[in-house]
Design an enzyme around this catalytic site. Structure first.
Site, short mmCIF file in Angstrom:
data_model
loop_
_atom_site.label_atom_id
_atom_site.label_comp_id
_atom_site.label_asym_id
_atom_site.label_seq_id
_atom_site.Cartn_x
_atom_site.Cartn_y
_atom_site.Cartn_z
N MET A 21 58.29 19.15 -49.43
CA MET A 21 58.35 20.29 -48.51
C MET A 21 59.79 20.76 -48.36
SD MET A 21 55.58 19.16 -45.58
CE MET A 21 56.07 17.42 -45.54
N GLN A 73 60.57 16.39 -57.37
CA GLN A 73 59.90 17.62 -57.78
C GLN A 73 60.90 18.62 -58.36
OE1 GLN A 73 58.07 20.79 -55.24
NE2 GLN A 73 56.16 20.12 -56.22
N CYS A 103 54.48 26.73 -55.62
CA CYS A 103 55.25 27.39 -54.57
C CYS A 103 55.24 28.90 -54.78
CB CYS A 103 56.69 26.88 -54.58
SG CYS A 103 57.74 27.65 -53.31
N LYS A 142 51.95 19.71 -59.85
CA LYS A 142 51.33 20.12 -58.59
C LYS A 142 51.06 21.62 -58.67
CE LYS A 142 51.72 19.70 -53.56
NZ LYS A 142 51.51 21.07 -53.09
N HIS A 174 46.66 21.76 -54.76
CA HIS A 174 46.58 22.38 -53.44
C HIS A 174 45.36 23.30 -53.48
CE1 HIS A 174 48.83 24.58 -49.94
NE2 HIS A 174 47.52 24.51 -49.75
N ASN A 214 45.29 18.28 -52.04
CA ASN A 214 46.26 18.63 -51.03
C ASN A 214 45.78 19.89 -50.33
OD1 ASN A 214 49.27 20.49 -51.14
ND2 ASN A 214 48.92 18.87 -49.66
N GLY A 215 46.13 20.00 -49.05
CA GLY A 215 45.83 21.22 -48.31
C GLY A 215 44.92 21.00 -47.13
N GLY A 216 45.44 21.20 -45.92
CA GLY A 216 44.62 21.21 -44.72
C GLY A 216 44.14 19.87 -44.21
N ARG A 237 52.26 19.00 -43.82
CA ARG A 237 52.68 19.24 -42.44
C ARG A 237 52.14 18.21 -41.46
NH1 ARG A 237 50.55 25.07 -42.00
NH2 ARG A 237 49.24 24.26 -43.68
#
Length: 341
Positions: A21, A73, A103, A142, A174, A214-216, A237
């Site tokens: 991140m 990364q 990204c 990713k 993601h 990944n995600g949520g 997050r």
């Protein structure tokens, strides 16, 4: 490079990881997260090939061996430059090199890498092969499930097939599209709908390839549910805004004892690191900013955040500021227990 030199990546390596991140997962953040979980794989912020090849490598890439396992990364789209940068990453001692194909920021769009590469799966394959030929490290990708008006299943499956054919060691998906125009990077983390089912379908189509989702993902039961299908979960997050969650990772996902009995003991264990970094001239706020969400849900959490936000930025602020902020929570918790007794 002979095949015997290639390092492999195992299911346990991808089972649980904390996402790369930007502006968040720096070395201070990773050192704190490592105190909370011995087993999660941690990732650096993305660095471009240009920064790795031409920048101040010691400042940008150094990390404490305590952080391991930590993956690096890379952002870029030129196979030769990615190969050169990957070799530098390997020489620094990282355990994996990951190519950013997800990204959506203006910066990566201007450089034609990141999520833009979802439109160029053959180029991604060239990049993966170039890095695989250059290093013994596992090379991973990713990505998103697509960008803009791409049909997600076709875009994702085509990308995965190209990566697998190029020898990729693992994929992290993601489970949202990225919109290169019309949405900010922040909106791209929330607005496009999640499609976990599509990522599950991808895993069934590529059973021999390690694939993380990944995600949520914010709650432990959700993560366990994903692991019924996927090889791994990657959270972003949730780990940053509620780092206390990471103290459950080792017992929940690896059936091992947590490094510390509670979050207060983990903070105490972080104090020597803070003092060492302060002695090198680092600012307290650069370390404590990663801890602001630490006591979410506990009484005194607001006072903890306020104290750090106001006092950690002051000239000469030391570890006593953190200790005083933690004392706010301890006092509030003690008062709550007394009231309930």
């Amino acid at each position: 490079m002979t095949e015997t030199k290639q390092q492999t990546i195992k299911n346990s390596d991808v089972r649980f990881s904390v996402a790369p991140m930007m502006d968040w997962t720096d070395r201070h953040c990773r050192s704190f997260h490592r105190l909370l979980t011995r087993r999660a794989r941690l990732y650096t912020e993305m660095l471009t090939t240009g920064a790795v090849i031409h920048g101040d490598r010691v400042r940008l890439m150094s990390f404490d061996p305590f952080e391991q396992p930590v993956a690096f990364q890379l952002g870029g789209s030129d196979p030769a430059e990615l190969a050169r940068a990957a070799k530098i990453v390997e020489d620094f001692g990282y355990c994996e090199v990951n190519l950013n194909v997800g990204c959506p920021s203006d910066r990566v769009q201007n450089g034609a890498f990141g999520a833009c590469l979802m439109l160029r799966p053959a180029l991604v394959a060239d990049c993966v092969k170039a890095m695989k030929d250059a290093v013994a490290l596992p090379v991973t990708v990713k990505c998103r499930i697509g960008v803009d008006d791409q049909e997600p299943e076709a875009a994702l499956f085509t990308m995965a097939q190209h990566c697998v054919d190029a020898g990729v060691d693992a994929l992290v998906v993601h489970a949202r599209k990225a919109w290169l125009k019309g949405l900010s990077p922040k909106e791209n983390r929330d607005v496009p709908p999640l499609d976990y089912a599509l990522v599950h379908k991808l895993k069934r189509a590529f059973p021999q390839t390690l694939i993380s989702i990944n995600g949520g993902l914010t709650r432990l039961p959700e993560m366990h549910e994903q692991l019924e299908t996927m090889d791994g979960v990657m959270i972003g997050r949730a780990a940053y805004h509620d780092p206390g969650l990471l103290l459950s990772v080792d017992p929940e996902f690896f059936h091992e004892e947590a490094p510390y009995p509670d979050i207060f003991a983990a903070v105490d264990a972080y104090a020597p690191y803070i003092e060492r970094e302060l002695g090198k001239g680092e600012k307290l706020s650069n370390m404590t900013r990663h801890m602001l969400g630490l006591f979410n849900g506990l009484p005194g959490a607001r006072a903890f955040r306020r104290r750090l936000a106001l006092e950690a930025v002051g000239p000469g602020a030391g570890v006593e500021v953190l200790e005083a902020a933690v004392a706010e929570v301890k006092s509030a918790v003690a008062r709550m227990r007394e009231a309930a007794a």
